[in-house]
Design a protein around this motif. Structure first.
Motif, PDB file in Angstrom:
ATOM      1  N   MET A   1      27.994  47.861  47.310  1.00 11.89           N
ATOM      2  CA  MET A   1      28.540  47.198  46.142  1.00 11.89           C
ATOM      3  C   MET A   1      30.058  47.128  46.176  1.00 11.89           C
ATOM      4  O   MET A   1      30.636  46.152  45.775  1.00 11.89           O
ATOM      5  N   ARG A   2      30.678  48.199  46.700  1.00 12.92           N
ATOM      6  CA  ARG A   2      32.129  48.258  46.675  1.00 12.92           C
ATOM      7  C   ARG A   2      32.762  47.134  47.493  1.00 12.92           C
ATOM      8  O   ARG A   2      33.714  46.501  47.063  1.00 12.92           O
ATOM      9  N   ALA A   3      32.230  46.882  48.688  1.00 10.14           N
ATOM     10  CA  ALA A   3      32.773  45.812  49.524  1.00 10.14           C
ATOM     11  C   ALA A   3      32.621  44.466  48.830  1.00 10.14           C
ATOM     12  O   ALA A   3      33.516  43.624  48.890  1.00 10.14           O
ATOM     13  N   ASP A   4      31.499  44.262  48.163  1.00  7.49           N
ATOM     14  CA  ASP A   4      31.269  43.023  47.425  1.00  7.49           C
ATOM     15  C   ASP A   4      32.282  42.878  46.285  1.00  7.49           C
ATOM     16  O   ASP A   4      32.832  41.795  46.061  1.00  7.49           O
ATOM     17  N   ALA A   5      32.551  43.973  45.591  1.00  2.00           N
ATOM     18  CA  ALA A   5      33.534  43.953  44.496  1.00  2.00           C
ATOM     19  C   ALA A   5      34.930  43.649  45.025  1.00  2.00           C
ATOM     20  O   ALA A   5      35.683  42.880  44.409  1.00  2.00           O
ATOM     21  N   GLU A   6      35.271  44.209  46.175  1.00  3.11           N
ATOM     22  CA  GLU A   6      36.585  43.943  46.774  1.00  3.11           C
ATOM     23  C   GLU A   6      36.714  42.479  47.181  1.00  3.11           C
ATOM     24  O   GLU A   6      37.762  41.870  46.988  1.00  3.11           O
ATOM     25  N   ARG A   7      35.642  41.927  47.739  1.00  8.06           N
ATOM     26  CA  ARG A   7      35.673  40.503  48.116  1.00  8.06           C
ATOM     27  C   ARG A   7      35.820  39.622  46.880  1.00  8.06           C
ATOM     28  O   ARG A   7      36.576  38.648  46.882  1.00  8.06           O
ATOM     29  N   SER A   8      35.097  39.977  45.818  1.00 10.08           N
ATOM     30  CA  SER A   8      35.213  39.202  44.573  1.00 10.08           C
ATOM     31  C   SER A   8      36.621  39.270  44.011  1.00 10.08           C
ATOM     32  O   SER A   8      37.186  38.256  43.592  1.00 10.08           O
ATOM     33  N   THR A   9      37.209  40.451  44.024  1.00  6.40           N
ATOM     34  CA  THR A   9      38.577  40.616  43.524  1.00  6.40           C
ATOM     35  C   THR A   9      39.551  39.788  44.353  1.00  6.40           C
ATOM     36  O   THR A   9      40.421  39.101  43.803  1.00  6.40           O
ATOM     37  N   ALA A  10      39.384  39.822  45.678  1.00  6.83           N
ATOM     38  CA  ALA A  10      40.260  39.026  46.551  1.00  6.83           C
ATOM     39  C   ALA A  10      40.105  37.533  46.260  1.00  6.83           C
ATOM     40  O   ALA A  10      41.093  36.797  46.218  1.00  6.83           O
ATOM     41  N   ARG A  11      38.878  37.078  46.042  1.00  7.80           N
ATOM     42  CA  ARG A  11      38.647  35.668  45.723  1.00  7.80           C
ATOM     43  C   ARG A  11      39.293  35.294  44.400  1.00  7.80           C
ATOM     44  O   ARG A  11      39.869  34.210  44.254  1.00  7.80           O
ATOM     45  N   ILE A  12      39.179  36.180  43.432  1.00  9.62           N
ATOM     46  CA  ILE A  12      39.783  35.923  42.118  1.00  9.62           C
ATOM     47  C   ILE A  12      41.287  35.817  42.236  1.00  9.62           C
ATOM     48  O   ILE A  12      41.906  34.885  41.695  1.00  9.62           O
ATOM     49  N   LEU A  13      41.905  36.753  42.950  1.00 11.45           N
ATOM     50  CA  LEU A  13      43.370  36.744  43.090  1.00 11.45           C
ATOM     51  C   LEU A  13      43.837  35.493  43.836  1.00 11.45           C
ATOM     52  O   LEU A  13      44.840  34.884  43.461  1.00 11.45           O
ATOM     53  N   LYS A  14      43.120  35.117  44.875  1.00 13.14           N
ATOM     54  CA  LYS A  14      43.487  33.914  45.630  1.00 13.14           C
ATOM     55  C   LYS A  14      43.366  32.673  44.745  1.00 13.14           C
ATOM     56  O   LYS A  14      44.266  31.829  44.713  1.00 13.14           O
ATOM     57  N   ALA A  15      42.256  32.572  44.019  1.00 11.90           N
ATOM     58  CA  ALA A  15      42.060  31.426  43.119  1.00 11.90           C
ATOM     59  C   ALA A  15      43.105  31.431  42.012  1.00 11.90           C
ATOM     60  O   ALA A  15      43.644  30.379  41.651  1.00 11.90           O
ATOM     61  N   ALA A  16      43.406  32.604  41.481  1.00 12.17           N
ATOM     62  CA  ALA A  16      44.399  32.704  40.402  1.00 12.17           C
ATOM     63  C   ALA A  16      45.758  32.207  40.875  1.00 12.17           C
ATOM     64  O   ALA A  16      46.444  31.484  40.142  1.00 12.17           O
ATOM     65  N   GLU A  17      46.144  32.568  42.084  1.00 17.11           N
ATOM     66  CA  GLU A  17      47.452  32.126  42.588  1.00 17.11           C
ATOM     67  C   GLU A  17      47.506  30.606  42.663  1.00 17.11           C
ATOM     68  O   GLU A  17      48.484  29.992  42.246  1.00 17.11           O
ATOM     69  N   VAL A  18      46.441  29.980  43.149  1.00 19.63           N
ATOM     70  CA  VAL A  18      46.409  28.519  43.282  1.00 19.63           C
ATOM     71  C   VAL A  18      46.368  27.852  41.909  1.00 19.63           C
ATOM     72  O   VAL A  18      47.161  26.953  41.614  1.00 19.63           O
ATOM     73  N   VAL A  19      45.451  28.295  41.071  1.00 20.68           N
ATOM     74  CA  VAL A  19      45.274  27.673  39.756  1.00 20.68           C
ATOM     75  C   VAL A  19      46.518  27.863  38.894  1.00 20.68           C
ATOM     76  O   VAL A  19      47.014  26.905  38.281  1.00 20.68           O
ATOM     77  N   LEU A  20      47.032  29.079  38.844  1.00 20.10           N
ATOM     78  CA  LEU A  20      48.172  29.363  37.966  1.00 20.10           C
ATOM     79  C   LEU A  20      49.469  28.737  38.478  1.00 20.10           C
ATOM     80  O   LEU A  20      50.366  28.454  37.686  1.00 20.10           O
ATOM     81  N   ALA A  21      49.565  28.505  39.770  1.00 16.52           N
ATOM     82  CA  ALA A  21      50.746  27.805  40.302  1.00 16.52           C
ATOM     83  C   ALA A  21      50.785  26.374  39.770  1.00 16.52           C
ATOM     84  O   ALA A  21      51.850  25.836  39.480  1.00 16.52           O
ATOM     85  N   ASP A  22      49.608  25.760  39.628  1.00 14.05           N
ATOM     86  CA  ASP A  22      49.523  24.392  39.109  1.00 14.05           C
ATOM     87  C   ASP A  22      49.530  24.346  37.587  1.00 14.05           C
ATOM     88  O   ASP A  22      50.077  23.427  36.994  1.00 14.05           O
ATOM     89  N   GLU A  23      48.889  25.334  36.967  1.00 12.87           N
ATOM     90  CA  GLU A  23      48.736  25.360  35.514  1.00 12.87           C
ATOM     91  C   GLU A  23      48.917  26.799  35.011  1.00 12.87           C
ATOM     92  O   GLU A  23      47.947  27.542  34.877  1.00 12.87           O
ATOM     93  N   PRO A  24      50.165  27.211  34.779  1.00 15.48           N
ATOM     94  CA  PRO A  24      50.436  28.613  34.408  1.00 15.48           C
ATOM     95  C   PRO A  24      49.660  29.115  33.196  1.00 15.48           C
ATOM     96  O   PRO A  24      49.378  30.305  33.102  1.00 15.48           O
ATOM     97  N   GLY A  25      49.242  28.244  32.320  1.00 16.31           N
ATOM     98  CA  GLY A  25      48.516  28.674  31.130  1.00 16.31           C
ATOM     99  C   GLY A  25      47.003  28.602  31.271  1.00 16.31           C
ATOM    100  O   GLY A  25      46.284  28.755  30.284  1.00 16.31           O
ATOM    101  N   ALA A  26      46.511  28.388  32.488  1.00 16.08           N
ATOM    102  CA  ALA A  26      45.064  28.233  32.679  1.00 16.08           C
ATOM    103  C   ALA A  26      44.316  29.477  32.221  1.00 16.08           C
ATOM    104  O   ALA A  26      44.754  30.601  32.449  1.00 16.08           O
ATOM    105  N   PRO A  27      43.174  29.274  31.572  1.00 22.24           N
ATOM    106  CA  PRO A  27      42.380  30.422  31.117  1.00 22.24           C
ATOM    107  C   PRO A  27      41.651  31.087  32.288  1.00 22.24           C
ATOM    108  O   PRO A  27      41.478  30.495  33.356  1.00 22.24           O
ATOM    109  N   LEU A  28      41.200  32.314  32.064  1.00 18.25           N
ATOM    110  CA  LEU A  28      40.463  33.055  33.090  1.00 18.25           C
ATOM    111  C   LEU A  28      39.205  32.302  33.524  1.00 18.25           C
ATOM    112  O   LEU A  28      38.802  32.387  34.685  1.00 18.25           O
TER     113      LEU A  28
END
Length: 192
Positions: A1-28
């Protein structure tokens, strides 16, 4: 489970950087969609927008630390280390626009960095001074000049007169920044 959680967190952070760079106020929720994850997964990993931004800032500081290590600020010839670190930081700025802006001091545009990162930068400027590349002796002052100029050079439009005769790209900006920092700190050496 831990490796899966780490992968999910990495995906979230990567997506957040892209989305928030374009739209700083984007919701979660928008970040969850971009990461291809359920909204509940994002909310489970990051209880708030602030927690997500704090994680992006922490990740940025980790990347700065890795950059200091890669530039070998403690062992490479100091001028070479300065030039390499400048390359690494410009790459960070390009790939982490939102995190850089979120972590920036509003007055200067310089990032708020962890003490370990500041110490690494200070070591580099102490070594540049000891090698006679610069005459400015205060590493904290030198670091401040470097970070402020980094922000200013990054903000230049590609057709800025100071970039004339270049393509205005990253390589030209790296050279401009290294030369300007050395000149501003009382040196006359030209970076290799």
């Amino acid at each position: 489970m831990r490796a899966d959680a780490e992968r999910s967190t990495a995906r979230i952070l990567k997506a957040a950087e892209v989305v928030l760079a374009d739209e700083p106020g984007a919701p979660l929720e928008r970040i969850a969609d971009a990461a291809g994850l359920a909204r509940a997964t994002v909310h489970r990993r990051f209880s708030s927008r602030k927690a997500l931004i704090d994680a992006l800032t922490a990740q940025l500081n980790e990347r700065y630390l890795l950059g200091l290590k890669q530039a070998r600020v403690d062992s490479a010839p100091p001028l070479v280390a300065l030039h390499r670190l400048t390359e690494i930081i410009f790459e960070l700025k390009i790939n982490n626009r939102f995190a850089m802006n979120a972590a920036a001091n509003p007055a200067t545009g310089a990032p708020r960095l962890d003490p370990e990162v500041l110490n690494g930068l200070d070591l580099l400027f102490t070594r540049l001074h000891a090698a006679g590349v610069i005459t400015a002796a205060g590493p904290a002052w030198c670091r401040g000049v470097f970070l402020a100029l980094l922000h200013e050079v990054d903000q230049l439009p590609a057709d800025a007169p100071v970039l004339a005769g270049t393509d205005g790209g990253t390589g030209a900006r790296i050279d401009l920044l290294a030369r300007t920092v050395i000149g501003a700190l009382g040196g006359s050496a030209s970076p290799a």
